[in-house]
Every structure is written in C-alpha cells, then in structure tokens.
Design a protein around this motif. Structure first.
Motif, PDB file in Angstrom:
ATOM      1  N   ALA A   1     -70.784 -15.337  29.793  1.00  0.00           N
ATOM      2  CA  ALA A   1     -71.234 -15.527  28.409  1.00  0.00           C
ATOM      3  C   ALA A   1     -71.368 -14.192  27.678  1.00  0.00           C
ATOM      4  O   ALA A   1     -71.135 -14.111  26.472  1.00  0.00           O
ATOM      5  N   ALA A   2     -71.748 -13.142  28.405  1.00  0.00           N
ATOM      6  CA  ALA A   2     -71.951 -11.829  27.796  1.00  0.00           C
ATOM      7  C   ALA A   2     -70.676 -10.988  27.776  1.00  0.00           C
ATOM      8  O   ALA A   2     -70.644  -9.926  27.148  1.00  0.00           O
ATOM      9  N   GLY A   3     -69.661 -11.427  28.490  1.00  0.00           N
ATOM     10  CA  GLY A   3     -68.413 -10.674  28.517  1.00  0.00           C
ATOM     11  C   GLY A   3     -68.470  -9.428  29.370  1.00  0.00           C
ATOM     12  O   GLY A   3     -67.804  -8.435  29.075  1.00  0.00           O
ATOM     13  N   VAL A   4     -69.290  -9.460  30.421  1.00  0.00           N
ATOM     14  CA  VAL A   4     -69.363  -8.337  31.367  1.00  0.00           C
ATOM     15  C   VAL A   4     -69.048  -8.868  32.755  1.00  0.00           C
ATOM     16  O   VAL A   4     -69.098 -10.074  33.002  1.00  0.00           O
ATOM     17  N   SER A   5     -68.761  -7.977  33.680  1.00  0.00           N
ATOM     18  CA  SER A   5     -68.434  -8.429  35.029  1.00  0.00           C
ATOM     19  C   SER A   5     -69.700  -8.832  35.787  1.00  0.00           C
ATOM     20  O   SER A   5     -70.790  -8.309  35.536  1.00  0.00           O
ATOM     21  N   ASN A   6     -69.519  -9.761  36.697  1.00  0.00           N
ATOM     22  CA  ASN A   6     -70.619 -10.237  37.534  1.00  0.00           C
ATOM     23  C   ASN A   6     -71.246  -9.089  38.341  1.00  0.00           C
ATOM     24  O   ASN A   6     -72.477  -8.940  38.349  1.00  0.00           O
ATOM     25  N   PRO A   7     -70.452  -8.235  39.002  1.00  0.00           N
ATOM     26  CA  PRO A   7     -71.055  -7.122  39.757  1.00  0.00           C
ATOM     27  C   PRO A   7     -71.829  -6.139  38.865  1.00  0.00           C
ATOM     28  O   PRO A   7     -72.878  -5.637  39.250  1.00  0.00           O
ATOM     29  N   TYR A   8     -71.291  -5.885  37.659  1.00  0.00           N
ATOM     30  CA  TYR A   8     -71.962  -4.958  36.741  1.00  0.00           C
ATOM     31  C   TYR A   8     -73.321  -5.516  36.331  1.00  0.00           C
ATOM     32  O   TYR A   8     -74.328  -4.798  36.343  1.00  0.00           O
ATOM     33  N   LEU A   9     -73.366  -6.798  35.972  1.00  0.00           N
ATOM     34  CA  LEU A   9     -74.632  -7.422  35.585  1.00  0.00           C
ATOM     35  C   LEU A   9     -75.615  -7.415  36.758  1.00  0.00           C
ATOM     36  O   LEU A   9     -76.799  -7.142  36.580  1.00  0.00           O
ATOM     37  N   SER A  10     -75.126  -7.645  37.945  1.00  0.00           N
ATOM     38  CA  SER A  10     -75.978  -7.597  39.136  1.00  0.00           C
ATOM     39  C   SER A  10     -76.577  -6.204  39.316  1.00  0.00           C
ATOM     40  O   SER A  10     -77.761  -6.057  39.632  1.00  0.00           O
TER      41      SER A  10
END
Length: 141
Positions: free
Chosen positions: A30-39
């Motif tokens: 939804a935010a347009g960022v990668s899953n690992p980056y958000l983690s």
C-alpha cells in the motif's frame, strides 16, 4: 546491524499497522515500499526519508507529521500541539477526507492569523477555500 536512533518510530509504526489490521506485506504494498525495507524500519534498522514516511502514513491513514516527529524530522516540543491537533482531526472517523482537509485549512489559517503559522505575520489576512469559494477572514476590516 545496530539500531539507529529514530525514537520509537518502528514500534509506533508496528502498533499502527496492527491497529489497522494490516500485515507487513500489505502495508509495504500500500505504501509502495519493499517488505524487507519496511521490516527494517519497524525494527529500527533503517531511518526512512520524509517521502517514505508520508507514503506509509497515507497507507495507514494517519498523520505524516506524527511520523516526522517520531523520526526526529520535526522538532517535537515546538510542533507537538500542532501535530497532535492535526492528528486528532485526521483520525476522526466521523469526518470524510474532504471535511478533514477543509478543517485543516481553517485551522492553519487561524494559526497564521494569530502568528503561529510557518510564514505567518500576526494580523495578516487568512484566505480559506471552502467548497471552491474563497473567503477572506480579517477581524480588522
């Protein structure tokens, strides 16, 4: 990898994501960022830019300003009351998005009129656009 000093941004984001009942992957998409980056942001390993925080805030439907304060981008003491007021307005489920934006415009115009806005001059006219009609608020007219 050592944890960066980004306040309690990661914990706050995780809490907001869980309150919104979103998985890490759903929020990342939804935010347009990668899953690992958000983690990594949630674990305090990365300090996101203001743009990324704005995207995440929009996806969570929360105030970007609140995230900026938690990330150390805005001065918490100076901006706390303004940020809290904006956050309350944006979080109000009884208002639709247009009403929230209009209310924020009115709020900002009064702050500027009283000398508290970013480019405010005390006593300056405050222009407010409501439903496309522009009005000038000046108690000294």
């Amino acid at each position: 990898m050592a944890s960066l000093n980004v306040g309690n941004l990661g914990e706050y984001l995780r809490e907001q994501r869980r309150n919104a009942q979103l998985s890490l992957r759903q929020l990342a998409d939804a935010a347009g960022v990668s899953n690992p980056y958000l983690s990594q942001i949630e674990r305090g390993l990365r300090k996101p830019s203001a743009e990324v925080l704005q995207q995440v805030a929009k996806a969570l439907r929360i105030s970007a300003e609140t995230l900026y304060v938690r990330a150390g981008i805005l001065d918490a003491e100076r901006d706390r009351e303004d940020v809290e007021t904006r956050a309350v307005i944006l979080a109000d489920p009884s208002l639709n998005e247009r009403q929230k934006q209009v209310l924020l415009q009115v709020y900002e115009s009064f702050r500027k009129e009283n000398g508290f806005g970013a480019d405010a001059e005390p006593g300056a006219d405050a222009d407010i656009a409501v439903d496309g009609a522009e009005t000038t608020q000046n108690p000294h007219s």
